[in-house]
Design a protein around this motif. Structure first.
Motif, mmCIF file in Angstrom:
data_model
loop_
_atom_site.group_PDB
_atom_site.id
_atom_site.type_symbol
_atom_site.label_atom_id
_atom_site.label_comp_id
_atom_site.label_asym_id
_atom_site.label_seq_id
_atom_site.Cartn_x
_atom_site.Cartn_y
_atom_site.Cartn_z
ATOM 1 N N ILE A 197 0.828 -1.209 0.000
ATOM 2 C CA ILE A 197 0.000 0.000 0.000
ATOM 3 C C ILE A 197 0.866 1.265 0.000
ATOM 4 O O ILE A 197 0.497 2.284 -0.575
ATOM 5 C CB ILE A 197 -0.986 -0.029 1.214
ATOM 6 C CG1 ILE A 197 -1.893 1.200 1.293
ATOM 7 C CG2 ILE A 197 -0.264 -0.170 2.536
ATOM 8 C CD1 ILE A 197 -3.024 1.141 0.366
ATOM 9 N N TYR A 198 2.076 1.189 0.584
ATOM 10 C CA TYR A 198 2.938 2.380 0.607
ATOM 11 C C TYR A 198 3.607 2.619 -0.750
ATOM 12 O O TYR A 198 3.767 3.769 -1.160
ATOM 13 C CB TYR A 198 3.983 2.266 1.715
ATOM 14 C CG TYR A 198 3.350 2.357 3.091
ATOM 15 C CD1 TYR A 198 2.802 3.551 3.538
ATOM 16 C CD2 TYR A 198 3.276 1.250 3.923
ATOM 17 C CE1 TYR A 198 2.210 3.649 4.787
ATOM 18 C CE2 TYR A 198 2.699 1.324 5.172
ATOM 19 C CZ TYR A 198 2.161 2.531 5.599
ATOM 20 O OH TYR A 198 1.570 2.624 6.830
ATOM 21 N N SER A 199 3.984 1.534 -1.412
ATOM 22 C CA SER A 199 4.519 1.721 -2.769
ATOM 23 C C SER A 199 3.420 2.313 -3.643
ATOM 24 O O SER A 199 3.647 3.248 -4.422
ATOM 25 C CB SER A 199 4.985 0.383 -3.349
ATOM 26 O OG SER A 199 6.080 -0.119 -2.608
ATOM 27 N N LEU A 200 2.213 1.777 -3.476
ATOM 28 C CA LEU A 200 1.078 2.314 -4.252
ATOM 29 C C LEU A 200 0.806 3.767 -3.884
ATOM 30 O O LEU A 200 0.444 4.578 -4.738
ATOM 31 C CB LEU A 200 -0.171 1.457 -4.008
ATOM 32 C CG LEU A 200 -0.135 0.063 -4.636
ATOM 33 C CD1 LEU A 200 -1.306 -0.789 -4.151
ATOM 34 C CD2 LEU A 200 -0.162 0.159 -6.162
ATOM 35 N N THR A 201 1.018 4.110 -2.636
ATOM 36 C CA THR A 201 0.814 5.501 -2.205
ATOM 37 C C THR A 201 1.725 6.433 -2.998
ATOM 38 O O THR A 201 1.289 7.474 -3.499
ATOM 39 C CB THR A 201 1.106 5.626 -0.690
ATOM 40 O OG1 THR A 201 0.102 4.907 0.005
ATOM 41 C CG2 THR A 201 1.123 7.081 -0.230
ATOM 42 N N TRP A 202 2.990 6.045 -3.150
ATOM 43 C CA TRP A 202 3.904 6.931 -3.880
ATOM 44 C C TRP A 202 3.566 6.994 -5.359
ATOM 45 O O TRP A 202 3.610 8.067 -5.972
ATOM 46 C CB TRP A 202 5.366 6.523 -3.633
ATOM 47 C CG TRP A 202 5.795 7.138 -2.334
ATOM 48 C CD1 TRP A 202 5.893 6.517 -1.121
ATOM 49 C CD2 TRP A 202 6.067 8.521 -2.106
ATOM 50 N NE1 TRP A 202 6.219 7.431 -0.148
ATOM 51 C CE2 TRP A 202 6.338 8.672 -0.721
ATOM 52 C CE3 TRP A 202 6.114 9.652 -2.911
ATOM 53 C CZ2 TRP A 202 6.649 9.908 -0.146
ATOM 54 C CZ3 TRP A 202 6.421 10.880 -2.342
ATOM 55 C CH2 TRP A 202 6.687 11.002 -0.975
ATOM 56 N N VAL A 203 3.198 5.845 -5.907
ATOM 57 C CA VAL A 203 2.836 5.841 -7.325
ATOM 58 C C VAL A 203 1.582 6.700 -7.533
ATOM 59 O O VAL A 203 1.535 7.554 -8.426
ATOM 60 C CB VAL A 203 2.618 4.385 -7.802
ATOM 61 C CG1 VAL A 203 1.976 4.357 -9.174
ATOM 62 C CG2 VAL A 203 3.946 3.634 -7.824
ATOM 63 N N PHE A 204 0.590 6.499 -6.681
ATOM 64 C CA PHE A 204 -0.670 7.220 -6.863
ATOM 65 C C PHE A 204 -0.544 8.701 -6.524
ATOM 66 O O PHE A 204 -1.095 9.545 -7.225
ATOM 67 C CB PHE A 204 -1.793 6.563 -6.045
ATOM 68 C CG PHE A 204 -2.556 5.547 -6.837
ATOM 69 C CD1 PHE A 204 -3.735 5.895 -7.489
ATOM 70 C CD2 PHE A 204 -2.088 4.254 -6.982
ATOM 71 C CE1 PHE A 204 -4.435 4.969 -8.252
ATOM 72 C CE2 PHE A 204 -2.777 3.314 -7.741
ATOM 73 C CZ PHE A 204 -3.951 3.667 -8.379
ATOM 74 N N GLN A 205 0.187 9.026 -5.451
ATOM 75 C CA GLN A 205 0.190 10.449 -5.097
ATOM 76 C C GLN A 205 1.034 11.286 -6.047
ATOM 77 O O GLN A 205 0.907 12.509 -6.083
ATOM 78 C CB GLN A 205 0.550 10.683 -3.633
ATOM 79 C CG GLN A 205 1.975 10.459 -3.231
ATOM 80 C CD GLN A 205 2.246 11.007 -1.827
ATOM 81 O OE1 GLN A 205 1.518 11.854 -1.329
ATOM 82 N NE2 GLN A 205 3.304 10.552 -1.193
ATOM 83 N N THR A 206 1.874 10.634 -6.852
ATOM 84 C CA THR A 206 2.672 11.403 -7.803
ATOM 85 C C THR A 206 2.126 11.322 -9.234
ATOM 86 O O THR A 206 2.165 12.300 -9.968
ATOM 87 C CB THR A 206 4.140 10.900 -7.801
ATOM 88 O OG1 THR A 206 4.140 9.496 -8.019
ATOM 89 C CG2 THR A 206 4.831 11.214 -6.494
#
Ligand SMILES: NC(=O)C1=CN([C@@H]2O[C@H](COP(=O)(O)OP(=O)(O)OC[C@H]3O[C@@H](n4cnc5c(N)ncnc54)[C@H](OP(=O)(O)O)[C@@H]3O)[C@@H](O)[C@H]2O)C=CC1
Ligand SMILES: O=C1OC[C@@H](O)[C@H](O)[C@H]1O
Length: 366
Positions: A197-206
């Motif tokens: 979920i944290y890797s996805l957080t960086w992908v999604f928030q950028t």
């Protein structure tokens, strides 16, 4: 004027302790004088004693009720918002309990076990005019906000590629055994829902969140999972997400030789390296395209020795003060899309959880 929010804490485990410790830090140390937090109730499903111990261990001296079940907590009229800190297997049932009782909710990540559960919670919250937010704390760090602003200002040009690695490198058997929430399928354990979920957080928030809302489109997904031989939960998961943009397929090259960080955001005019674990980064580096400027490193401290969870709590307080039903930083629509990505990754990897925790039935006792 200071807006005071009264919190009810659901569960007394590790993250409940960490979050509550942060709530108790004076907001002035992080220049947040417009809001304040009070912990007015704590509930443990194990016993009232456990809730009492939790309160005294934190040195809470203001009036704070201790409950031996979650039902009494959600019925407490003194509580403005419930922080759900149970394992993700239980979020759907626990959040729904709070919403049905008319309470606003901040719920730990991963939001639920699957997207179907998230969608129902969102629907209920909207119908009842209640605030609901997935507690993706990292998004509310000043560091994340600054990085998103830099991207939106075009500091590194068009963002073409984001690589984020959230791995621990632990010996899984020694560190987590078979029953810990990290590896236990009965608790929706595994790398994807806990850390992915944290890797996805960086992908999604950028790559997603920085776009105007009407241009945000879900990605296609290709992924691979390695099961943990003792439980079948995913020991590691790798995901490749492609967003439908006009991105040229050859992508950018490293612009200036400066190593690689766990989170790397590459654009046409340079890159941003986010340093430290993706869930709690401490600094970032802006590396302009060769010849286009100096490398800059920005350190982002955690005032008052906090873990960094107070920033998401401050966001909840401001949303409640302003009558907002969701947070701009972690919109419910985006939580749903991310859950859908995780559903797809589990489908491709053949990972299912026990029927009762995948279920949308309510109420379920397990
Ligand atoms: N944002 C972040 O940085 C982090 C988030 N998390 C998330 O927080 C959630 C909880 O994690 P964590 O605090 O580490 O977990 P813990 O196991 O330490 O605590 C979970 C608590 O939930 C309650 N609970 C209710 N039902 C169950 C059940 N069937 N099995 C186990 N516990 C149950 C218990 O509290 P009680 O007996 O008092 O009811 C228990 O102490 C997870 O969703 C996790 O992903 C976790 C760590 C970091
Ligand atoms: O959510 C999390 O972030 C911090 C990690 O230490 C923790 O294990 C994980 O659950």
């Amino acid at each position: 004027m200071t807006h005071i929010v009264r919190w009810g804490i659901m569960a007394t485990g590790w993250i409940a302790e960490t979050f509550t410790n942060d709530l108790l830090i004076d907001p002035n140390v992080r220049n947040a004088s417009d809001i304040a937090h009070q912990v007015v109730a704590v509930a443990s499903s194990s016993s009232k004693d456990k809730a009492e111990q939790f309160i005294s261990a934190r040195g809470i001296t203001t009036p704070c009720s201790a409950y031996g079940d979650y039902e009494t907590l959600v019925a407490d009229p003194n509580v403005d918002v419930i922080y759900v800190a149970t394992p993700h297997s239980h979020h759907y049932q626990n959040v729904r309990l709070a919403l049905e009782a008319g309470k606003n909710v901040l719920c730990e990540k991963a939001f639920t076990v699957n997207a179907a559960q998230t969608k129902i919670l969102v629907e209920i919250a909207r119908k009842k005019n209640l605030f609901l937010m997935e507690a993706v704390w990292t998004r509310y760090f000043p560091l994340s906000i600054q990085v998103r602003e830099l991207i939106q200002k075009g500091e590194i040009g068009e963002v073409l590629r984001v690589v984020a690695d959230t791995s621990f490198g632990d010996d899984v058997e020694t560190k987590w055994g078979t029953t810990h929430r990290m590896v236990n399928p009965d608790l929706a354990g595994g790398a994807l829902l806990d850390l992915g979920i944290y890797s996805l957080t960086w992908v999604f928030q950028t790559l997603y969140h920085t776009l105007p809302r009407d241009q945000r489109k879900p990605p296609t997904v290709s992924s691979q999972m390695t099961p943990y031989h003792l439980t079948g939960a995913d020991e590691s998961t790798t995901m490749l997400l492609s967003f439908p943009t006009s991105t040229p397929s050859n992508g950018p090259h490293p612009q200036q030789s400066h190593g690689i960080a766990l989170t790397n955001i590459r654009g046409t005019q340079g890159e941003i390296q986010v340093l430290g674990q993706p869930f709690r980064p401490e600094s970032y580096r802006i590396i302009p395209k060769k010849g286009a400027g100096e490398i800059r490193e920005v350190h982002c401290p955690f005032p008052g020795n906090g873990k960094g969870m107070y920033w998401e709590a401050d966001e909840v307080a401001r949303c409640l003060r302003d009558g907002k039903l969701e947070s701009e930083g972690m919109p419910l629509e985006e939580s749903i899309v991310i859950m859908e990505v995780m559903d797809e990754v589990r489908k491709q990897g053949g990972l299912t959880y026990p029927q009762q925790i995948e279920s949308t039935e309510y109420p379920l006792k397990f």
